[in-house]
Design a protein around this motif. Structure first.
Motif, mmCIF file in Angstrom:
data_model
loop_
_atom_site.group_PDB
_atom_site.id
_atom_site.type_symbol
_atom_site.label_atom_id
_atom_site.label_comp_id
_atom_site.label_asym_id
_atom_site.label_seq_id
_atom_site.Cartn_x
_atom_site.Cartn_y
_atom_site.Cartn_z
ATOM 1 N N UNK A 20 -4.260 3.319 4.479
ATOM 2 C CA UNK A 20 -4.135 1.869 4.621
ATOM 3 C C UNK A 20 -3.953 1.224 3.247
ATOM 4 N N UNK A 21 -3.113 0.208 3.172
ATOM 5 C CA UNK A 21 -2.866 -0.547 1.950
ATOM 6 C C UNK A 21 -3.198 -2.011 2.189
ATOM 7 N N UNK A 22 -3.819 -2.636 1.191
ATOM 8 C CA UNK A 22 -3.942 -4.083 1.216
ATOM 9 C C UNK A 22 -2.593 -4.677 0.837
ATOM 10 N N UNK A 23 -2.284 -5.834 1.370
ATOM 11 C CA UNK A 23 -1.006 -6.471 1.035
ATOM 12 C C UNK A 23 -0.915 -6.798 -0.445
ATOM 13 N N UNK A 24 -2.017 -7.248 -1.013
ATOM 14 C CA UNK A 24 -2.001 -7.618 -2.431
ATOM 15 C C UNK A 24 -1.762 -6.405 -3.316
ATOM 16 N N UNK A 25 -2.229 -5.227 -2.913
ATOM 17 C CA UNK A 25 -1.998 -4.027 -3.724
ATOM 18 C C UNK A 25 -0.521 -3.642 -3.703
ATOM 19 N N UNK A 26 0.150 -3.870 -2.602
ATOM 20 C CA UNK A 26 1.590 -3.602 -2.536
ATOM 21 C C UNK A 26 2.342 -4.573 -3.445
ATOM 22 N N UNK A 27 1.942 -5.841 -3.429
ATOM 23 C CA UNK A 27 2.564 -6.827 -4.314
ATOM 24 C C UNK A 27 2.325 -6.488 -5.781
ATOM 25 N N UNK A 28 1.119 -6.042 -6.104
ATOM 26 C CA UNK A 28 0.812 -5.653 -7.484
ATOM 27 C C UNK A 28 1.655 -4.441 -7.912
ATOM 28 N N UNK A 29 1.854 -3.493 -7.018
ATOM 29 C CA UNK A 29 2.689 -2.336 -7.319
ATOM 30 C C UNK A 29 4.135 -2.766 -7.555
ATOM 31 N N UNK A 30 4.636 -3.665 -6.725
ATOM 32 C CA UNK A 30 6.000 -4.161 -6.918
ATOM 33 C C UNK A 30 6.133 -4.900 -8.249
ATOM 34 N N UNK A 31 5.133 -5.697 -8.607
ATOM 35 C CA UNK A 31 5.159 -6.394 -9.889
ATOM 36 C C UNK A 31 5.136 -5.398 -11.043
ATOM 37 N N UNK A 32 4.344 -4.345 -10.908
ATOM 38 C CA UNK A 32 4.283 -3.315 -11.938
ATOM 39 C C UNK A 32 5.627 -2.622 -12.078
ATOM 40 N N UNK B 32 6.026 4.557 -17.112
ATOM 41 C CA UNK B 32 4.639 4.082 -17.159
ATOM 42 C C UNK B 32 4.061 3.977 -15.754
ATOM 43 N N UNK B 33 4.818 3.386 -14.857
ATOM 44 C CA UNK B 33 4.359 3.217 -13.477
ATOM 45 C C UNK B 33 4.163 4.570 -12.798
ATOM 46 N N UNK B 34 5.106 5.477 -12.999
ATOM 47 C CA UNK B 34 5.005 6.805 -12.382
ATOM 48 C C UNK B 34 3.797 7.563 -12.923
ATOM 49 N N UNK B 35 3.539 7.463 -14.223
ATOM 50 C CA UNK B 35 2.383 8.122 -14.816
ATOM 51 C C UNK B 35 1.084 7.558 -14.269
ATOM 52 N N UNK B 36 1.012 6.257 -14.149
ATOM 53 C CA UNK B 36 -0.172 5.604 -13.605
ATOM 54 C C UNK B 36 -0.429 6.021 -12.155
ATOM 55 N N UNK B 37 0.624 6.029 -11.345
ATOM 56 C CA UNK B 37 0.476 6.416 -9.937
ATOM 57 C C UNK B 37 0.107 7.898 -9.801
ATOM 58 N N UNK B 38 0.683 8.745 -10.644
ATOM 59 C CA UNK B 38 0.356 10.174 -10.601
ATOM 60 C C UNK B 38 -1.104 10.406 -10.983
ATOM 61 N N UNK B 39 -1.588 9.698 -12.004
ATOM 62 C CA UNK B 39 -2.988 9.844 -12.414
ATOM 63 C C UNK B 39 -3.923 9.404 -11.291
ATOM 64 N N UNK B 40 -3.616 8.288 -10.637
ATOM 65 C CA UNK B 40 -4.456 7.813 -9.535
ATOM 66 C C UNK B 40 -4.415 8.791 -8.364
ATOM 67 N N UNK B 41 -3.236 9.338 -8.077
ATOM 68 C CA UNK B 41 -3.087 10.296 -6.984
ATOM 69 C C UNK B 41 -3.903 11.561 -7.251
ATOM 70 N N UNK B 42 -3.819 12.089 -8.465
ATOM 71 C CA UNK B 42 -4.575 13.295 -8.809
ATOM 72 C C UNK B 42 -6.075 13.042 -8.783
ATOM 73 N N UNK B 43 -6.485 11.846 -9.190
ATOM 74 C CA UNK B 43 -7.903 11.487 -9.148
ATOM 75 C C UNK B 43 -8.428 11.535 -7.714
ATOM 76 N N UNK B 44 -7.701 10.915 -6.800
ATOM 77 C CA UNK B 44 -8.126 10.912 -5.395
ATOM 78 C C UNK B 44 -8.030 12.298 -4.771
ATOM 79 N N UNK B 45 -7.074 13.108 -5.218
ATOM 80 C CA UNK B 45 -6.977 14.485 -4.717
ATOM 81 C C UNK B 45 -8.226 15.286 -5.062
ATOM 82 N N UNK B 46 -8.838 15.005 -6.208
ATOM 83 C CA UNK B 46 -10.076 15.679 -6.570
ATOM 84 C C UNK B 46 -11.176 15.389 -5.565
#
Length: 84
Positions: free
Chosen positions: A8-20, A28-42
């Motif tokens: 599930x995504x909040x609408x504001x998080x989708x808007x923030x991602x689009x702004x980023x 930069x955006x891809x690195x940030x998303x990859x780091x967050x993805x790997x963190x949650x995978x742990x």
């Protein structure tokens, strides 16, 4: 045994991602998303190893949260899940 995990995504998080994506370089955006993805995978991997069933992943502006099917965990299991 197949488990269905809702994402599930909040609408504001989708808007923030689009702004980023608009304001920052794609690398930069891809690195940030990859780091967050790997963190949650742990967290997800440790939950899987401990046999903790997960019902959904909720992504909001403040971060991501794994929602458990059975929220009552022992202190040891909760600590291991958080430490991951």
């Amino acid at each position: 045994m197949k488990s269905n995990i809702r994402i599930r995504f909040d609408r504001i998080s989708i808007l923030m991602l689009l702004a980023l994506l608009i304001e920052e370089p794609l690398s930069y955006t891809a690195t940030l998303l990859l780091a967050a993805f790997l963190h949650e995978c742990g967290h997800f991997f440790v939950a899987h190893l401990l046999g903790i069933p997960i019902s959904s992943l909720h992504i909001s502006i403040l971060g991501a949260q794994l929602e458990l099917r059975d929220p009552l965990l022992s202190y040891r299991r909760e600590w291991l899940l958080c430490f991951a």
